[in-house]
Write an enzyme that holds these catalytic residues in place. Sequence first.
Site, PDB file in Angstrom:
ATOM      1  N   SER A 116       0.813  -1.215   0.000  1.00  9.60           N
ATOM      2  CA  SER A 116       0.000   0.000   0.000  1.00  9.60           C
ATOM      3  C   SER A 116       0.844   1.262   0.000  1.00  9.60           C
ATOM      4  CB  SER A 116      -0.881   0.037   1.252  1.00  9.60           C
ATOM      5  OG  SER A 116      -1.799  -1.012   1.250  1.00  9.60           O
ATOM      6  N   HIS A 138      -0.640  -2.172  -7.476  1.00  9.47           N
ATOM      7  CA  HIS A 138      -1.500  -1.850  -6.335  1.00  9.47           C
ATOM      8  C   HIS A 138      -2.973  -1.878  -6.728  1.00  9.47           C
ATOM      9  CE1 HIS A 138      -2.700   1.175  -3.005  1.00  9.47           C
ATOM     10  NE2 HIS A 138      -2.766  -0.058  -2.564  1.00  9.47           N
ATOM     11  N   GLU A 150      -2.590   0.871  -9.606  1.00 10.03           N
ATOM     12  CA  GLU A 150      -1.409   1.739  -9.723  1.00 10.03           C
ATOM     13  C   GLU A 150      -0.210   0.845 -10.052  1.00 10.03           C
ATOM     14  OE1 GLU A 150      -2.410   5.352  -6.587  1.00 10.03           O
ATOM     15  OE2 GLU A 150      -1.604   3.494  -5.781  1.00 10.03           O
ATOM     16  N   ASN A 188      -3.250   6.492  -1.875  1.00 13.87           N
ATOM     17  CA  ASN A 188      -3.121   6.389  -0.416  1.00 13.87           C
ATOM     18  C   ASN A 188      -2.465   7.602   0.225  1.00 13.87           C
ATOM     19  OD1 ASN A 188      -4.501   4.052  -0.158  1.00 13.87           O
ATOM     20  ND2 ASN A 188      -2.713   2.708  -0.128  1.00 13.87           N
TER      21      ASN A 188
END
Length: 296
Positions: A116, A138, A150, A188
């Site tokens: 993450s 991701h 991602e 994130n």
Amino acid sequence: MKVSVFGAGNMGARIAEVFLKAGHAVTMIDIKEQFCEGGKKRIEGDLAGAVKRGKMTQEEMDAALANLTLSINRQDAAGSQFVMEVILERMDLKEDLLKDLDAILDKDCIIGTNTSALSITEIASAVPARAAKVIGVHFFNPAHIMKLVEVTRSMLTDDETFKTTYELMQTLGKTPIAVNEGAGFVVNRILIPMINEAIGIYADGIASPSDIDLAMQLGAGLRSGPLHTGDLVGHDVNLAIMETLYRESGDAKYRPHPLLKKMVRAGLLGQKTGKGFFTYDGPFGKEIPGGDLTIK
Ligand SMILES: NC(=O)c1ccc[n+]([C@@H]2O[C@H](COP(=O)([O-])OP(=O)(O)OC[C@H]3O[C@@H](n4cnc5c(N)ncnc54)[C@H](O)[C@@H]3O)[C@@H](O)[C@H]2O)c1
């Protein structure tokens, strides 16, 4: 192609499901049989739901499940053309796994990490001879529904690995974006500090969890409020991401809120433990209305 997915938890099972639905043979590897079985149950539940809604035929579901192999043995990843690392958000565990995989996998096999927020370059550096074949991949939660992936290059990822991975995500029906490494990537770095801030607003006694989420849905146009999203992601994962953002940047704006730490210590991890800022009918169960957390 043969794909191996390490980790059958919240994300791993659904990532395995995405590859199965695209016709790949998937070996899903965890550390205990019960974790593998738990992941398989979630895949079966999703596929049965898709059949019920007419999105998939029973034959397609049976074919996908026939392509799934469960294992607790790392060696069973041998012969894979693509590996997804979806284990706990801890650098030491990810490095340990990659070091073993380096000896097990063919030299051209790409290793995608679903981290993450951790540094892809640091993860890749655990396997110097294969570092060019390690890349951030991701997926978002829930991985069988969310479109975005991602695709993040480390300092060492080669162009072929990036191109192959980016195109593979498109064949899975995902929408990849190209990202250069930076803690938390794009989503994130924005999303998790927002969840952390929502936790602070609650801890300051400003509004209830339900009202904080309603505010951000109706006032900021979010589909899911930050505390529901936090419960979905898991507060252990949220804390690990905040710690990475804080450690990598040294910027106080990324300091994990003390209540987030207390939630993790208390095992109030969200959906996966059945209780977070809201209450669920057991792990990954339906939300029970009126079950807002009240801190004493
Ligand atoms: N939860 C999210 O919303 C989310 C979203 C995107 C990315 N991620 C990332 O995905 C990864 C997994 O997160 P999660 O939420 O699925 O966690 P989780 O705790 O639900 O699942 C992790 C699984 O990995 C297994 N595991 C641990 N060590 C292992 C090993 N050495 N080999 C095989 N399996 C092992 C655990 O037994 C567990 O079943 C983390 O890096 C996390 O940051 C999580």
